[in-house]
Design an enzyme around this catalytic site. Structure first.
Site, short mmCIF file in Angstrom:
data_model
loop_
_atom_site.label_atom_id
_atom_site.label_comp_id
_atom_site.label_asym_id
_atom_site.label_seq_id
_atom_site.Cartn_x
_atom_site.Cartn_y
_atom_site.Cartn_z
N ARG A 165 0.83 -1.20 0.00
CA ARG A 165 0.00 0.00 0.00
C ARG A 165 0.87 1.25 0.00
NH1 ARG A 165 -4.84 1.80 3.67
NH2 ARG A 165 -3.19 2.42 5.07
N THR A 207 -1.11 7.60 -1.04
CA THR A 207 -2.38 7.48 -1.77
C THR A 207 -3.29 6.40 -1.20
OG1 THR A 207 -1.51 5.83 -3.29
CG2 THR A 207 -1.20 8.14 -3.92
N ASP A 250 -3.91 -14.09 9.17
CA ASP A 250 -2.85 -13.66 8.25
C ASP A 250 -2.11 -14.89 7.72
OD1 ASP A 250 -0.88 -10.90 7.82
OD2 ASP A 250 -0.08 -12.90 7.40
N ASP A 306 1.85 -14.90 8.10
CA ASP A 306 2.30 -15.10 9.48
C ASP A 306 2.16 -16.56 9.89
OD1 ASP A 306 2.85 -12.47 9.65
OD2 ASP A 306 1.22 -11.95 11.03
#
Ligand code: URA
Length: 215
Positions: free
Chosen positions: A110, A114, A208, A211
């Site tokens: 990411r 923005t 996740d 993970d």
């Protein structure tokens, strides 16, 4: 709701593995908060299904008893591209089926300014435009990273219809976002879950993936 309930209408270019008892047992195992790293067998099923969607051409071979067998061989070459880092967990499953397969990598994160998915790194086979691409990412949440990765592949000359996106668990939102934006690619997933939570985790999901797989 789950893919078994059929309430969510799958786009026609999305394929869900048959919900056999074995697949459901494997999915139950990997979702259990007490387990780690059990996804390899489902990944293998996804790769095998992906390979079912590659075109073949007639091929005749001579068998050891001196007779010809009129069979088929794959048409064209393939490569894998994993979306880092979770997608890297799917590379071994692809290598198990296709020994010397070339595998590229794409890292998307990411953009802090923005908030949009941004390409940070791509290493792809130089002749990728001539290949079928098995794009690897186990969790499809909003679809943002996957869409960005597909755009990277297209910008390198890969034909949309030569992309097979292999995924373990998808959200309906991500499935629609990817499959409707790229109607000529095919997505193969093991399961479509209920949706996303407020942190964009798939629910019920498995948490996740990276993970749990890599730690
Ligand atoms: N990535 C994950 O690892 N898990 C999710 O639920 C969504 C994205």
């Amino acid at each position: 709701m789950s893919s078994a309930d059929k309430k969510y209408e799958l786009p026609s270019n999305a394929i869900v593995l048959p919900p056999t008892a074995q697949l459901q047992a494997l999915l139950t195992l990997i979702r259990d908060e007490k387990t780690q790293r059990y996804s390899d067998r489902i990944i293998r099923l996804l790769v095998e299904e992906g390979l079912n969607h590659l075109p073949v051409v007639p091929k005749t071979v001579r068998t050891p008893v001196g007779l010809d067998f009129d069979g088929v061989g794959f048409e064209g070459r393939i490569c894998g591209v994993s979306i880092m880092r979770a997608g890297e967990a799917m590379e071994a499953g692809l290598r198990d089926c296709c020994r010397s397969v070339r595998i590229g990598k794409i890292l998307i994160q990411r953009d802090e300014e923005t908030c949009l998915p941004k390409l940070f790194y791509a290493k792809l086979p130089e002749d990728i435009a001539e290949r079928f691409v098995l794009l690897l990412d186990p969790m499809l949440a909003t679809g943002g990273s996957c869409i960005k990765a597909i755009e990277v592949l297209l910008s390198h000359g890969v034909k949309e219809e030569k992309i097979l996106f292999l995924n373990l668990i998808a959200s309906p939102l991500g499935t629609d976002a990817v499959c409707k934006r790229f109607p000529k690619l095919r997505m193969i997933t093991a399961w479509v879950d209920e949706g996303l939570d407020s942190h964009s985790y798939i629910v019920p999901g498995l948490g996740d993936f990276g993970d749990r797989y890599f730690l």
